[in-house]
Every structure is written in structure tokens, then in C-alpha cells.
Design a protein around this motif. Sequence first.
Motif, PDB file in Angstrom:
ATOM      1  N   ALA A  50     -24.473  67.252  40.252  1.00 52.50           N
ATOM      2  CA  ALA A  50     -23.519  66.174  39.998  1.00 52.50           C
ATOM      3  C   ALA A  50     -24.232  64.837  40.143  1.00 52.50           C
ATOM      4  CB  ALA A  50     -22.354  66.251  40.974  1.00 52.50           C
ATOM      5  N   ALA A  51     -23.943  63.929  39.217  1.00 51.20           N
ATOM      6  CA  ALA A  51     -24.564  62.603  39.243  1.00 51.20           C
ATOM      7  C   ALA A  51     -23.522  61.551  38.905  1.00 51.20           C
ATOM      8  CB  ALA A  51     -25.714  62.534  38.239  1.00 51.20           C
ATOM      9  N   THR A  52     -23.728  60.359  39.426  1.00 48.85           N
ATOM     10  CA  THR A  52     -22.853  59.236  39.115  1.00 48.85           C
ATOM     11  C   THR A  52     -23.147  58.723  37.713  1.00 48.85           C
ATOM     12  OG1 THR A  52     -24.407  57.636  40.031  1.00 48.85           O
ATOM     13  CG2 THR A  52     -22.716  58.504  41.526  1.00 48.85           C
ATOM     14  N   LEU A  53     -22.238  57.941  37.198  1.00 50.83           N
ATOM     15  CA  LEU A  53     -22.418  57.249  35.926  1.00 50.83           C
ATOM     16  C   LEU A  53     -22.272  55.765  36.238  1.00 50.83           C
ATOM     17  CD1 LEU A  53     -22.688  57.020  32.891  1.00 50.83           C
ATOM     18  CD2 LEU A  53     -20.275  57.593  32.682  1.00 50.83           C
ATOM     19  N   GLU A  54     -23.413  55.108  36.493  1.00 51.29           N
ATOM     20  CA  GLU A  54     -23.402  53.717  36.930  1.00 51.29           C
ATOM     21  C   GLU A  54     -23.556  52.729  35.781  1.00 51.29           C
ATOM     22  OE1 GLU A  54     -26.301  53.503  40.059  1.00 51.29           O
ATOM     23  OE2 GLU A  54     -25.227  54.986  41.258  1.00 51.29           O
ATOM     24  N   ARG A  55     -24.360  53.088  34.799  1.00 54.56           N
ATOM     25  CA  ARG A  55     -24.553  52.248  33.610  1.00 54.56           C
ATOM     26  C   ARG A  55     -24.662  53.152  32.400  1.00 54.56           C
ATOM     27  NH1 ARG A  55     -29.572  48.861  33.674  1.00 54.56           N
ATOM     28  NH2 ARG A  55     -30.435  50.803  34.369  1.00 54.56           N
ATOM     29  N   TYR A  56     -24.244  52.652  31.251  1.00 54.11           N
ATOM     30  CA  TYR A  56     -24.386  53.440  30.028  1.00 54.11           C
ATOM     31  C   TYR A  56     -24.464  52.520  28.819  1.00 54.11           C
ATOM     32  CZ  TYR A  56     -19.441  52.542  29.128  1.00 54.11           C
ATOM     33  OH  TYR A  56     -18.247  51.940  28.890  1.00 54.11           O
ATOM     34  N   GLU A  57     -24.990  53.068  27.734  1.00 57.67           N
ATOM     35  CA  GLU A  57     -25.015  52.369  26.460  1.00 57.67           C
ATOM     36  C   GLU A  57     -24.943  53.411  25.344  1.00 57.67           C
ATOM     37  OE1 GLU A  57     -28.642  50.172  25.887  1.00 57.67           O
ATOM     38  OE2 GLU A  57     -29.890  51.934  26.117  1.00 57.67           O
ATOM     39  N   PHE A  58     -24.259  53.048  24.269  1.00 53.24           N
ATOM     40  CA  PHE A  58     -24.173  53.933  23.128  1.00 53.24           C
ATOM     41  C   PHE A  58     -25.440  53.798  22.283  1.00 53.24           C
ATOM     42  CE2 PHE A  58     -19.763  53.699  24.297  1.00 53.24           C
ATOM     43  CZ  PHE A  58     -19.299  54.978  24.015  1.00 53.24           C
ATOM     44  N   VAL A  59     -25.970  54.931  21.830  1.00 56.37           N
ATOM     45  CA  VAL A  59     -27.145  54.959  20.988  1.00 56.37           C
ATOM     46  C   VAL A  59     -26.746  55.688  19.711  1.00 56.37           C
ATOM     47  CG1 VAL A  59     -29.530  55.749  20.761  1.00 56.37           C
ATOM     48  CG2 VAL A  59     -28.656  55.049  23.000  1.00 56.37           C
ATOM     49  N   ARG A  60     -26.759  54.985  18.604  1.00 56.16           N
ATOM     50  CA  ARG A  60     -26.383  55.613  17.328  1.00 56.16           C
ATOM     51  C   ARG A  60     -27.630  56.091  16.612  1.00 56.16           C
ATOM     52  NH1 ARG A  60     -21.086  54.961  16.654  1.00 56.16           N
ATOM     53  NH2 ARG A  60     -20.132  53.186  17.675  1.00 56.16           N
ATOM     54  N   VAL A  61     -27.559  57.314  16.116  1.00 58.24           N
ATOM     55  CA  VAL A  61     -28.668  57.893  15.364  1.00 58.24           C
ATOM     56  C   VAL A  61     -28.315  57.797  13.895  1.00 58.24           C
ATOM     57  CG1 VAL A  61     -29.999  59.986  14.930  1.00 58.24           C
ATOM     58  CG2 VAL A  61     -29.220  59.477  17.233  1.00 58.24           C
ATOM     59  N   ASN A  62     -29.192  57.168  13.130  1.00 59.83           N
ATOM     60  CA  ASN A  62     -28.967  57.055  11.694  1.00 59.83           C
ATOM     61  C   ASN A  62     -29.295  58.390  11.056  1.00 59.83           C
ATOM     62  OD1 ASN A  62     -28.946  56.499   8.975  1.00 59.83           O
ATOM     63  ND2 ASN A  62     -30.093  54.588   9.153  1.00 59.83           N
ATOM     64  N   SER A  63     -28.306  59.090  10.500  1.00 58.09           N
ATOM     65  CA  SER A  63     -28.511  60.425   9.946  1.00 58.09           C
ATOM     66  C   SER A  63     -29.441  60.401   8.743  1.00 58.09           C
ATOM     67  CB  SER A  63     -27.169  61.067   9.572  1.00 58.09           C
ATOM     68  OG  SER A  63     -26.491  60.250   8.650  1.00 58.09           O
TER      69      SER A  63
END
Length: 90
Positions: free
Chosen positions: A74-87
Motif C-alpha cells: 500500500a502506498a499514498t498518492l501525494e502528487r500526480y499528473e496525467f500523461v497522455r500517450v499519442n497513439s
Amino acid sequence: MELVRAGSRRISHIGETRNVSSGGVLFNDPAEPIELGQPIEYMISLPTGKSMGDVRIRCMGKVVRRDGESQALAATLERYEFVRVNSATA
């Protein structure tokens, strides 16, 4: 999901999330030794309807629990960002 970094070590462990919330994630315990309290970076792939992985969330947190019986971490979620992959280029 992919575990990308544990502390200062770069690793690449592909696994599955068991539970995801706004505060953290529970996933299959990797074979890599990871200490409680250690910062980690992980990527979660989201389904987009067409395929898996076109949208990923890059997350930073720290390990808060290891369950040897169910082999989960188990881990916390302290920071995040969306990363879009160009198909078109993937």
C-alpha cells in the motif's frame, strides 16, 4: 500499473492495482525490496474505451504498508499528473 522508482533506484515492475482511491493505491507486492516509508513513483494506465494505456497517471507517494499474507503493498498518492500517450507515435 508500473512501479518506476523506489527511493533513488529506478526499477520497472509491471503489476496490477487491487484498489485505487484519492488517497492511495494497493497493488501486488513486487519482488524488489521496498522499505516502509520509502518514496516511490508509479504509473497507472487507464482504459479509454478503445485500448488500455492511452492515458496514464504518474504518481508519487510513499509506502505505508506491506501485507505479506496477501502479497500486497500500500502506498499514498501525494502528487500526480496525467500523461497522455499519442497513439499515432506509440
